[in-house]
Design a protein around this motif. Sequence first.
Motif, short mmCIF file in Angstrom:
data_model
loop_
_atom_site.label_atom_id
_atom_site.label_comp_id
_atom_site.label_asym_id
_atom_site.label_seq_id
_atom_site.Cartn_x
_atom_site.Cartn_y
_atom_site.Cartn_z
N VAL A 176 0.85 -1.19 0.00
CA VAL A 176 0.00 0.00 0.00
C VAL A 176 0.88 1.23 0.00
O VAL A 176 1.67 1.44 0.93
CB VAL A 176 -0.94 0.02 1.22
CG1 VAL A 176 -1.78 1.29 1.21
CG2 VAL A 176 -1.83 -1.22 1.21
N GLU A 177 0.74 2.03 -1.05
CA GLU A 177 1.56 3.23 -1.21
C GLU A 177 0.79 4.45 -0.74
O GLU A 177 -0.44 4.50 -0.78
CB GLU A 177 1.94 3.42 -2.68
CG GLU A 177 2.76 2.29 -3.26
CD GLU A 177 2.25 1.84 -4.60
OE1 GLU A 177 3.05 1.29 -5.39
OE2 GLU A 177 1.05 2.04 -4.87
N SER A 178 1.54 5.47 -0.36
CA SER A 178 0.95 6.75 0.01
C SER A 178 2.00 7.84 -0.19
O SER A 178 3.19 7.55 -0.33
CB SER A 178 0.46 6.73 1.45
OG SER A 178 1.53 6.48 2.34
N GLY A 179 1.53 9.07 -0.22
CA GLY A 179 2.45 10.20 -0.26
C GLY A 179 2.54 10.93 -1.58
O GLY A 179 3.22 11.95 -1.68
N LEU A 198 7.34 9.44 -0.50
CA LEU A 198 6.46 8.31 -0.73
C LEU A 198 6.73 7.22 0.30
O LEU A 198 7.88 7.01 0.70
CB LEU A 198 6.66 7.74 -2.14
CG LEU A 198 6.54 8.73 -3.30
CD1 LEU A 198 6.72 7.97 -4.63
CD2 LEU A 198 5.24 9.47 -3.27
N SER A 199 5.66 6.52 0.68
CA SER A 199 5.78 5.39 1.59
C SER A 199 5.09 4.19 0.99
O SER A 199 4.11 4.33 0.25
CB SER A 199 5.13 5.71 2.94
OG SER A 199 5.74 6.81 3.56
N CYS A 200 5.59 3.03 1.33
CA CYS A 200 4.97 1.78 0.86
C CYS A 200 5.10 0.76 1.98
O CYS A 200 6.21 0.39 2.37
CB CYS A 200 5.65 1.28 -0.40
SG CYS A 200 5.12 -0.36 -0.92
N THR A 260 8.38 -1.47 5.56
CA THR A 260 8.01 -0.25 4.86
C THR A 260 9.24 0.33 4.16
O THR A 260 10.34 0.35 4.73
CB THR A 260 7.43 0.79 5.83
OG1 THR A 260 6.25 0.25 6.43
CG2 THR A 260 7.07 2.08 5.11
N THR A 282 0.96 5.37 -7.08
CA THR A 282 0.56 6.67 -6.55
C THR A 282 1.03 7.75 -7.52
O THR A 282 2.16 7.71 -8.01
CB THR A 282 1.11 6.89 -5.13
OG1 THR A 282 0.61 8.11 -4.60
CG2 THR A 282 2.64 6.93 -5.11
#
Length: 121
Positions: free
Chosen positions: A5-8, A20-22, A77, A115
């Motif tokens: 799950v990616e974010s940022g 970015l985070s994963c 992560t 993302t």
Amino acid sequence: QVQLVESGGGLVQAGGSLRLSCAASGSGFSINAMGWYRQAPGKQRELVATINSGGSTNYAGSGKGRFTISRDNTKNTVYLQMNSLKPEDTAVYYCNALTVLLSSRRPGTYWGQGTQVTVSS
């Protein structure tokens, strides 16, 4: 099964920064390497950076000196700190994990959903 799950991602002006985070989740596996790839419209997916379980990193030419990949093994992560962003960095960024099933030692490759990163000039 492993889920990433990616974010940022987001919209930023040229010269700005994004992180970015994963996060990887699941059970019964270990992660050998994680990385970030990107795909711009009309182009093939390309490597941005990778990091193995020991912390060794590899960067593609486009991000060298501007991007930093890191990982927290305790949280499964991986992060991508992107500085001095340019309009040509605009792309969908995908997280990747190379895994090994603990029960069978079978290798696996997993991808996140991507993302969007948009850099305006």
